[in-house]
Design a protein around this motif. Structure first.
Motif, PDB file in Angstrom:
ATOM      1  N   ALA A 102      53.000 -31.621  41.882  1.00 37.76           N
ATOM      2  CA  ALA A 102      52.328 -31.952  43.140  1.00 37.76           C
ATOM      3  C   ALA A 102      53.033 -31.317  44.336  1.00 37.76           C
ATOM      4  CB  ALA A 102      52.264 -33.462  43.318  1.00 37.76           C
ATOM      5  N   ASP A 103      52.298 -31.207  45.418  1.00 40.11           N
ATOM      6  CA  ASP A 103      52.858 -30.780  46.697  1.00 40.11           C
ATOM      7  C   ASP A 103      53.134 -31.961  47.608  1.00 40.11           C
ATOM      8  OD1 ASP A 103      52.552 -27.717  46.579  1.00 40.11           O
ATOM      9  OD2 ASP A 103      50.578 -28.446  45.972  1.00 40.11           O
ATOM     10  N   VAL A 104      52.309 -33.011  47.484  1.00 43.84           N
ATOM     11  CA  VAL A 104      52.399 -34.160  48.376  1.00 43.84           C
ATOM     12  C   VAL A 104      52.241 -35.437  47.560  1.00 43.84           C
ATOM     13  CG1 VAL A 104      51.377 -35.348  50.373  1.00 43.84           C
ATOM     14  CG2 VAL A 104      51.416 -32.837  50.296  1.00 43.84           C
ATOM     15  N   PHE A 105      53.054 -36.436  47.893  1.00 46.04           N
ATOM     16  CA  PHE A 105      52.943 -37.778  47.324  1.00 46.04           C
ATOM     17  C   PHE A 105      52.740 -38.732  48.491  1.00 46.04           C
ATOM     18  CE2 PHE A 105      54.841 -41.874  46.339  1.00 46.04           C
ATOM     19  CZ  PHE A 105      54.408 -42.159  45.054  1.00 46.04           C
ATOM     20  N   VAL A 106      51.683 -39.564  48.432  1.00 42.13           N
ATOM     21  CA  VAL A 106      51.387 -40.507  49.513  1.00 42.13           C
ATOM     22  C   VAL A 106      51.243 -41.904  48.920  1.00 42.13           C
ATOM     23  CG1 VAL A 106      49.961 -40.989  51.530  1.00 42.13           C
ATOM     24  CG2 VAL A 106      50.021 -38.669  50.590  1.00 42.13           C
ATOM     25  N   ASN A 128      61.119 -32.677  41.728  1.00 43.74           N
ATOM     26  CA  ASN A 128      60.355 -31.636  42.424  1.00 43.74           C
ATOM     27  C   ASN A 128      60.894 -31.511  43.848  1.00 43.74           C
ATOM     28  OD1 ASN A 128      58.483 -30.011  43.687  1.00 43.74           O
ATOM     29  ND2 ASN A 128      56.695 -31.248  43.158  1.00 43.74           N
ATOM     30  N   PRO A 129      61.871 -30.626  44.073  1.00 39.13           N
ATOM     31  CA  PRO A 129      62.487 -30.508  45.404  1.00 39.13           C
ATOM     32  C   PRO A 129      61.512 -30.069  46.489  1.00 39.13           C
ATOM     33  CG  PRO A 129      63.856 -29.462  43.723  1.00 39.13           C
ATOM     34  CD  PRO A 129      62.537 -29.766  43.078  1.00 39.13           C
ATOM     35  N   ARG A 130      60.379 -29.507  46.128  1.00 42.60           N
ATOM     36  CA  ARG A 130      59.399 -29.049  47.120  1.00 42.60           C
ATOM     37  C   ARG A 130      58.410 -30.141  47.519  1.00 42.60           C
ATOM     38  NH1 ARG A 130      58.320 -23.984  48.129  1.00 42.60           N
ATOM     39  NH2 ARG A 130      56.065 -24.259  48.053  1.00 42.60           N
ATOM     40  N   GLN A 190      48.654 -35.923  59.771  1.00 43.14           N
ATOM     41  CA  GLN A 190      49.285 -34.913  60.636  1.00 43.14           C
ATOM     42  C   GLN A 190      50.751 -34.727  60.266  1.00 43.14           C
ATOM     43  OE1 GLN A 190      51.772 -35.437  63.206  1.00 43.14           O
ATOM     44  NE2 GLN A 190      51.743 -33.214  63.587  1.00 43.14           N
ATOM     45  N   ALA A 191      51.459 -35.826  59.988  1.00 42.40           N
ATOM     46  CA  ALA A 191      52.874 -35.718  59.623  1.00 42.40           C
ATOM     47  C   ALA A 191      53.045 -34.948  58.314  1.00 42.40           C
ATOM     48  CB  ALA A 191      53.476 -37.121  59.506  1.00 42.40           C
ATOM     49  N   ILE A 192      52.145 -35.161  57.371  1.00 43.10           N
ATOM     50  CA  ILE A 192      52.207 -34.431  56.100  1.00 43.10           C
ATOM     51  C   ILE A 192      52.015 -32.944  56.334  1.00 43.10           C
ATOM     52  CG2 ILE A 192      50.941 -34.055  53.943  1.00 43.10           C
ATOM     53  CD1 ILE A 192      50.458 -37.165  53.978  1.00 43.10           C
ATOM     54  N   CYS A 193      51.037 -32.579  57.153  1.00 38.10           N
ATOM     55  CA  CYS A 193      50.810 -31.157  57.427  1.00 38.10           C
ATOM     56  C   CYS A 193      52.006 -30.533  58.135  1.00 38.10           C
ATOM     57  CB  CYS A 193      49.541 -30.978  58.258  1.00 38.10           C
ATOM     58  SG  CYS A 193      48.022 -31.289  57.321  1.00 38.10           S
ATOM     59  N   ALA A 194      52.663 -31.295  59.034  1.00 39.51           N
ATOM     60  CA  ALA A 194      53.858 -30.782  59.699  1.00 39.51           C
ATOM     61  C   ALA A 194      54.973 -30.536  58.684  1.00 39.51           C
ATOM     62  CB  ALA A 194      54.311 -31.765  60.777  1.00 39.51           C
ATOM     63  N   ALA A 195      55.134 -31.461  57.727  1.00 39.98           N
ATOM     64  CA  ALA A 195      56.170 -31.286  56.709  1.00 39.98           C
ATOM     65  C   ALA A 195      55.862 -30.109  55.790  1.00 39.98           C
ATOM     66  CB  ALA A 195      56.325 -32.576  55.898  1.00 39.98           C
ATOM     67  N   LEU A 196      54.573 -29.887  55.500  1.00 41.06           N
ATOM     68  CA  LEU A 196      54.198 -28.721  54.688  1.00 41.06           C
ATOM     69  C   LEU A 196      54.500 -27.430  55.432  1.00 41.06           C
ATOM     70  CD1 LEU A 196      50.815 -30.006  53.242  1.00 41.06           C
ATOM     71  CD2 LEU A 196      52.882 -29.507  51.919  1.00 41.06           C
ATOM     72  N   LEU A 197      54.296 -27.432  56.754  1.00 39.96           N
ATOM     73  CA  LEU A 197      54.626 -26.246  57.540  1.00 39.96           C
ATOM     74  C   LEU A 197      56.132 -26.003  57.520  1.00 39.96           C
ATOM     75  CD1 LEU A 197      53.619 -24.007  59.429  1.00 39.96           C
ATOM     76  CD2 LEU A 197      53.884 -25.607  61.340  1.00 39.96           C
ATOM     77  N   ALA A 198      56.924 -27.068  57.637  1.00 41.25           N
ATOM     78  CA  ALA A 198      58.373 -26.920  57.556  1.00 41.25           C
ATOM     79  C   ALA A 198      58.795 -26.397  56.187  1.00 41.25           C
ATOM     80  CB  ALA A 198      59.053 -28.256  57.859  1.00 41.25           C
ATOM     81  N   ARG A 199      58.130 -26.857  55.141  1.00 43.04           N
ATOM     82  CA  ARG A 199      58.454 -26.412  53.785  1.00 43.04           C
ATOM     83  C   ARG A 199      58.192 -24.928  53.606  1.00 43.04           C
ATOM     84  NH1 ARG A 199      55.172 -28.223  48.436  1.00 43.04           N
ATOM     85  NH2 ARG A 199      53.792 -26.616  49.282  1.00 43.04           N
ATOM     86  N   ALA A 200      57.167 -24.420  54.286  1.00 42.63           N
ATOM     87  CA  ALA A 200      56.862 -22.992  54.167  1.00 42.63           C
ATOM     88  C   ALA A 200      58.033 -22.146  54.621  1.00 42.63           C
ATOM     89  CB  ALA A 200      55.618 -22.660  54.997  1.00 42.63           C
ATOM     90  N   GLY A 201      58.855 -22.664  55.557  1.00 47.75           N
ATOM     91  CA  GLY A 201      60.022 -21.927  56.011  1.00 47.75           C
ATOM     92  C   GLY A 201      61.270 -22.206  55.215  1.00 47.75           C
ATOM     93  N   SER A 202      61.463 -23.479  54.828  1.00 51.30           N
ATOM     94  CA  SER A 202      62.713 -23.861  54.164  1.00 51.30           C
ATOM     95  C   SER A 202      62.636 -23.844  52.649  1.00 51.30           C
ATOM     96  CB  SER A 202      63.106 -25.272  54.608  1.00 51.30           C
ATOM     97  OG  SER A 202      62.197 -26.239  54.077  1.00 51.30           O
ATOM     98  N   GLY A 203      61.407 -23.971  52.103  1.00 51.45           N
ATOM     99  CA  GLY A 203      61.248 -24.074  50.662  1.00 51.45           C
ATOM    100  C   GLY A 203      61.510 -25.465  50.124  1.00 51.45           C
ATOM    101  N   ARG A 204      61.822 -26.421  51.000  1.00 49.14           N
ATOM    102  CA  ARG A 204      62.167 -27.779  50.570  1.00 49.14           C
ATOM    103  C   ARG A 204      61.178 -28.791  51.130  1.00 49.14           C
ATOM    104  NH1 ARG A 204      66.788 -25.846  52.699  1.00 49.14           N
ATOM    105  NH2 ARG A 204      66.686 -27.354  54.425  1.00 49.14           N
ATOM    106  N   GLY A 205      60.888 -29.802  50.330  1.00 48.56           N
ATOM    107  CA  GLY A 205      60.100 -30.914  50.809  1.00 48.56           C
ATOM    108  C   GLY A 205      60.962 -31.885  51.584  1.00 48.56           C
TER     109      GLY A 205
END
Length: 430
Positions: A102-106, A128-130, A190-205
């Motif tokens: 998975a990419d996101v867990f809610v 899953n570190p991402r 919105q917070a999830i999408c912000a974290a996904l954007l951060a992950r695109a740069g860092s590679g980490r969830g």
């Protein structure tokens, strides 16, 4: 686009989040609101339900089919359902396999319950570190309310939403919809999408905690701190909103909503209503003056609207570039021509191609990636067999797991008379 490549360019016609996989371990309204938004934006949402299903399958109004209440249908579009009994080792093992992919867990379980099930941030990020791990809670940790159960009405009262009605109406009132659930669910998406954007740069969830109370308290205070912003004894409450006359205005045959805020709009309003003499009245000639004399200004608006029917006023005010629209009832809203033209309200068809229900579709439009196709909400456990196959279980093992209630039968029939998850102390947010 594959889930393994979530940062690739979105596929046209599938929504901007196409390729992302979301594990939805939420119930009732607040969590399903967040995952509904992600699904409408193209993410693959897997709704993980207990054997009795999301309580909203039964509490959300009278269903035509068991387990598919009207409210459940509208908050769970574009999702697949699998039933996992997370109290069993086998159910938790299937859940871990899902989390690995998975990419996101809610979730809107209480953090301590997630920890007991091995679904907290530390356990799942080790797999899953991402992973972006979002927990919707009643209250942020560290305060006196930490861990207390929270439902929409509790939060509306505690955050000042209900109390804000005292000044204009003389008593506290709940909003006639689950406002705290909606606002917090949107904030979580919105917070999830912000974290996904951060992950695109860092590679980490990362872990996200979205609280209902603090979110709604900020929502109220941004609007109503007013002079208390500068002075501890200053007035609180936006006077334009707290006035008893800040409401739809009665016309000769119904109600109308009018919003004349700028100096130009107010002058145009006085011209449209034949009161040009008031345009230079020092009480109404500037924004600052109208705030001081807001009650008098609102009374003038109300008196003027009584003179004509709603449709006539809408036409007259539109010619003068004054914002005005009819005030809909719940029934007349469905006939609004803008909603029909935009396709937000639709007629959904069942698997036989027959008109089955009125549906609601995502309102935002994305020029590059388009909007994900709208799918009806799932029956309980409807997609369990196919999800198990996707996780690598062979047919025999999948059948065994389904029979052992790590999942449910392929028919996905909602059990009648099952206990309500929403009544469980493990679920903090409504």
């Amino acid at each position: 686009m594959s889930v393994a490549d979530p940062e690739a360019a979105p596929v046209a016609g599938r929504g901007p989040l196409a390729g992302l996989r979301v594990l939805d371990v939420t119930s009732t309204i607040v969590g399903p609101t967040a995952t509904l938004i992600l699904g409408e934006q193209g993410a693959e949402v897997i709704k993980v339900e207990p054997p009795e299903g999301d309580v909203m399958r039964r509490l959300g109004g009278r269903p035509r089919e068991p387990g598919l209440s009207p409210k459940f249908l509208h908050f769970n579009r574009n999702k697949r359902s699998v039933v996992l009994d997370l109290k069993t080792g086998e159910g938790r093992e299937v859940m871990r396999r899902l989390a690995e992919r998975a990419d996101v867990f809610v979730s809107n379980m209480r953090p301590r319950a997630l920890g007991r099930l091995g679904l907290g941030w530390e356990a799942l990020s080790a797999l899953n570190p991402r992973l972006v791990h979002c927990t919707i809670v009643g209250f942020l940790g560290g305060g006196p309310y930490e861990g207390a159960p929270a439902y929409d009405t509790i939060i509306q009262g505690l955050s000042g939403v209900a109390g804000a009605h005292v000044e204009p109406f003389g008593e506290p009132r709940f909003a006639p919809f689950v406002l705290a659930d909606h606002v917090t669910g949107i904030t979580a998406a919105q917070a999830i999408c912000a974290a996904l954007l951060a992950r695109a740069g860092s590679g980490r969830g990362q872990a996200i905690e979205v609280p209902m109370f603090e979110t709604m308290a900020g929502f109220v205070l941004m609007q109503h701190l007013d002079q208390r912003t500068f002075d501890r004894d200053g007035h609180m409450g936006d006077p334009r909103i707290m006035s008893p006359d800040a409401r739809p205005l009665r016309t000769r045959d119904g109600f109308i909503c009018v919003s004349a805020n700028t100096d130009a709009q107010v002058r145009a309003f006085f011209e449209a209503t034949g009161r040009q003499d008031l345009a230079e009245d020092p009480r109404f000639s500037t924004v600052a003056a109208r705030i001081i004399h807001v009650d008098a200004f609102f009374r003038l608006r109300a008196e003027a609207m009584l003179e004509r029917p709603t449709a006539e006023w809408v036409e007259v005010l539109r010619r003068h570039d004054v914002p005005a629209m009819p005030c809909h009832t719940l029934q007349s809203l469905l006939e609004d021509p803008q909603l029909r033209a935009s396709g937000v309200v639709t007629k959904e068809k069942n698997e036989n191609g027959e008109d089955a229900m009125l549906g609601l579709r995502h309102a935002s439009r994305y020029g590059e990636s388009g909007v994900a196709p709208s799918r009806m909400a799932p029956r309980l456990g409807e997609h369990g067999p196919e999800i198990l196959r996707e996780l690598g279980y062979d047919e025999a093992e999948a059948r065994r797991l389904l029979a052992a209630r790590a999942g449910v039968s392929p028919e996905g029939v909602s059990p009648e008379g099952a206990s309500s998850q929403g009544a469980s102390p493990e679920v903090p947010a409504s």
